[in-house]
Design a protein around this motif. Structure first.
Motif, short mmCIF file in Angstrom:
data_model
loop_
_atom_site.label_atom_id
_atom_site.label_comp_id
_atom_site.label_asym_id
_atom_site.label_seq_id
_atom_site.Cartn_x
_atom_site.Cartn_y
_atom_site.Cartn_z
N GLY A 118 -29.39 16.88 -42.17
CA GLY A 118 -27.57 15.89 -42.89
C GLY A 118 -27.71 15.10 -44.01
N SER A 119 -29.26 15.02 -44.81
CA SER A 119 -28.58 14.37 -46.15
C SER A 119 -28.88 15.79 -46.92
N ALA A 120 -28.82 17.13 -46.51
CA ALA A 120 -28.66 18.21 -47.83
C ALA A 120 -27.08 18.61 -47.63
N ARG A 121 -27.22 18.97 -46.84
CA ARG A 121 -25.69 19.43 -46.63
C ARG A 121 -24.74 18.15 -45.81
N SER A 122 -23.13 18.15 -45.61
CA SER A 122 -22.50 17.91 -44.81
C SER A 122 -22.57 17.83 -43.72
N ASN A 123 -22.48 19.24 -43.61
CA ASN A 123 -22.29 19.11 -41.15
C ASN A 123 -23.63 19.62 -41.01
N GLY A 124 -24.84 19.27 -41.54
CA GLY A 124 -26.08 18.86 -41.07
C GLY A 124 -25.84 17.51 -39.75
N ALA A 125 -25.33 16.76 -40.17
CA ALA A 125 -24.83 15.79 -39.11
C ALA A 125 -24.30 16.73 -37.85
N LEU A 126 -23.34 17.71 -37.98
CA LEU A 126 -22.63 17.89 -36.60
C LEU A 126 -24.76 18.05 -35.72
N ASN A 127 -25.40 18.42 -36.07
CA ASN A 127 -26.40 18.44 -35.41
C ASN A 127 -26.95 17.73 -34.63
N ALA A 128 -26.24 16.54 -34.36
CA ALA A 128 -26.04 15.37 -33.72
C ALA A 128 -25.80 16.07 -32.40
N GLY A 129 -24.95 17.29 -32.22
CA GLY A 129 -24.76 17.64 -31.21
C GLY A 129 -26.10 18.49 -30.04
N TYR A 130 -26.54 18.85 -30.82
CA TYR A 130 -27.83 19.41 -30.29
C TYR A 130 -28.21 18.08 -29.13
N PHE A 131 -28.00 17.33 -29.53
CA PHE A 131 -29.16 15.79 -28.64
C PHE A 131 -27.89 15.35 -27.43
N CYS A 132 -26.50 15.24 -27.47
CA CYS A 132 -25.68 15.86 -26.85
C CYS A 132 -25.44 16.79 -25.47
N PHE A 133 -26.05 17.47 -25.70
CA PHE A 133 -25.80 18.59 -25.34
C PHE A 133 -27.15 18.37 -24.57
N GLN A 134 -28.18 17.81 -24.81
CA GLN A 134 -29.16 17.68 -24.37
C GLN A 134 -29.45 16.81 -23.05
N ALA A 135 -28.46 15.71 -23.52
CA ALA A 135 -28.16 14.55 -22.76
C ALA A 135 -27.71 14.49 -21.84
N LEU A 136 -26.81 14.92 -21.88
CA LEU A 136 -25.52 15.72 -20.99
C LEU A 136 -25.80 16.37 -20.47
N LEU A 137 -27.23 17.04 -20.27
CA LEU A 137 -27.84 18.25 -18.85
C LEU A 137 -28.52 17.09 -17.98
N HIS A 138 -29.29 16.38 -18.72
CA HIS A 138 -30.20 15.36 -18.39
C HIS A 138 -29.63 14.35 -18.29
N ALA A 139 -28.51 13.59 -18.01
CA ALA A 139 -28.08 12.67 -16.97
C ALA A 139 -27.54 13.14 -16.18
N TYR A 140 -26.30 14.63 -15.77
CA TYR A 140 -26.10 15.21 -14.80
C TYR A 140 -27.57 16.11 -13.84
N ASP A 141 -27.80 15.85 -14.07
CA ASP A 141 -29.49 16.23 -13.43
C ASP A 141 -29.77 14.63 -12.98
N ALA A 142 -30.09 13.88 -13.59
CA ALA A 142 -30.00 12.67 -12.75
C ALA A 142 -29.63 11.43 -11.34
N ALA A 143 -28.05 11.94 -12.08
CA ALA A 143 -26.75 12.10 -11.68
C ALA A 143 -26.95 12.28 -9.81
#
Length: 486
Positions: free
Chosen positions: A201-226
């Protein structure tokens, strides 16, 4: 026999040598269209490093073309002007670090500016080789087919935007940290993943979009936990952790925006405050893109820009094909299994063994992990493998279902590519699509599938190869001589 990864590294290095040779040859044979890159006015603040005016030093400095001129200026003089903040700091900072350390002995000979250019070429070509290695490792992790991953990696090494990866551009650093970061997300090394994705994200502005992979990971594990483990508090903890990791990825980009606000709005010497400084959310980057480069929704839809749309049409077509191709694959997956089953299988590392589609198999299948050393365990695994093994492409005759990967992990890649494709076509200068989308793995995965799929016409495979080769040659000739390319 050398490992496929070593083969990818050698191929990536060979591709960089080829690109550099083509670019230098084109500079020797043709006169640059725009020679203003060799004109370097003094920095607004005196530079502490000496510069040389020798012919060799000037020739090296002139290798910075197009956006490379801006990156070079930021590295040498800092961020002097409002529009210079469009060029994020990772590349300029890296050039400075390399020029003042490893390559410092060259400064008295060539001058600081020329050494910065040399630093850029060394850094970006080495970074590309490392990015290709991460691309292969990520592709094996997702596709679970070493030969399919290798084909995709070959295409990445000779991608249509190759000339930018061997120039004074931020593409190589972005590819290195984004591909490496995503690889570590899916292998569970979250701390390394956070650091690498933040650097993207400090190399190109669209690098900030890579945060979405952590969101995806969190949603999967949160669903499994709940819903699977019946632990709602654990689900909340997972979501909060995922949110914090995502925020961390955004920090470098927004910190740089804050730096611009401090320098221009609070400590600037302008008589009148800039318009963006008065906004409720004073985002410098968006203002620069709109004000200086005319970026905006549908603003590029003009008849005179038709050649640029044609120039970008190959990569956009391949991106759309990739999205449609893997969307169909995921739809088949969702029709065959419940969402609950897929999520639980992904989190717990179990496989879904009910698919006949060769595309789904490409994502699911792999060789059995080499850590199975017990003979009894090996026999049991072999039986399971035999029951689910199917035929794949001509290079992968029998590949087994891996119980560690579920194809739902393809979803964030497709969502990411879809958003970037939409942005490239409707918002950005469309010709930039060739390099903007060049670090997206699904494009090469889908292209490698076309090359060997029995259902695809051989003509389409030839067209893809011709497109990649043609853009490498055109890029080396046009871009290096300051002619419009992408």
């Amino acid at each position: 026999m050398a490992s496929p990864l070593a083969g990818v590294v050698r191929l990536a290095a060979a591709s960089r040598a080829l690109l550099l040779a083509l670019s230098l040859l084109s500079r020797l044979l043709f006169r640059p269209y725009d020679t203003s890159a060799s004109l370097h006015p003094p920095c607004l603040l005196p530079s502490p490093s000496p510069n040389s005016t020798t012919t060799a030093a000037n020739s090296i400095a002139s290798l910075a073309v197009w956006d490379g001129v801006h990156f070079l200026r930021a590295a040498e003089c800092g961020y002097e002007y409002e529009q210079s903040f469009a060029f994020l700091p990772l590349l300029p900072a890296s050039l400075n670090l390399l020029a003042r350390s490893v390559l410092a002995p060259l400064v008295p000979v060539l001058g600081y500016r020329a050494v910065l250019v040399v630093s850029g070429y060394v850094l970006n070509n080495v970074a590309f080789v490392a990015a290709a290695a991460y691309f292969y490792r990520l592709s094996v992790l997702i596709l679970k087919s070493p030969s399919a991953a290798y084909r995709a990696s070959v295409l990445f090494c000779f991608n249509p935007a190759s000339v930018f990866y061997s120039s004074l551009y931020s593409e190589s650093l972005y590819a290195l940290f984004s591909l490496g970061g995503v690889f570590y997300v899916f292998t569970g090394a979250n701390t390394i993943a956070m650091i690498m994705l933040a650097l993207s994200g400090s190399a190109r502005s669209n690098g900030a979009l890579n945060a979405g992979y952590f969101c995806f990971q969190a949603l999967l594990h949160a669903y499994d936990a709940a819903f699977q483990k019946k632990r709602p508090m654990l689900a909340v903890q997972v979501l909060v952790t995922g949110f914090l990791r995502s925020v961390f990825v955004f920090i470098p980009f927004f910190a740089f925006q804050a730096y611009g606000y401090l320098n221009i709005c609070l400590h600037g010497n302008m008589e009148e405050l800039r318009p963006w400084c008065k906004s409720k959310v004073p985002l410098l980057y968006g203002f620069i893109q709109s004000h200086y480069w005319g970026v905006g929704f549908l603003r590029y839809f003009q008849v005179k820009q038709l050649p640029n749309f044609l120039l970008a049409s190959p990569v956009l077509s391949l991106a759309v094909y990739s999205i449609v191709h893997y969307t169909k694959m995921l739809r088949q997956l969702f029709e065959s299994n419940s969402i609950h089953e897929l999520i639980v299988a992904t989190v717990e590392g179990r496989s879904i063994e009910a698919y006949k589609s060769s595309d789904v198999d490409t994502v699911l299948k792999s060789k059995v992990s080499t850590n199975v050393t017990n003979k009894a365990q090996g026999n049991a695994v072999a039986k399971r493998r035999k029951s689910v093994a199917t035929e794949t492409d001509s290079n992968d005759q029998i590949i087994e279902v891996n119980k560690d990967v579920c194809p739902i992990v393809v979803l964030p890649f497709i969502l990411h590519l879809a958003f970037m494709t939409f942005t490239a076509f409707f918002v950005m200068h469309v010709q930039v699509s060739t390099r903007f989308l060049s670090a997206s793995p699904p494009i090469y995965w889908a292209a490698s599938h076309i090359l060997v799929s029995p259902s695809s016409s051989k003509r389409w495979g030839n067209i893809i190869c011709a497109y990649f080769i043609a853009y490498i040659l055109l890029g080396s000739l046009l871009f290096s001589n300051f002619y419009p390319f992408t």
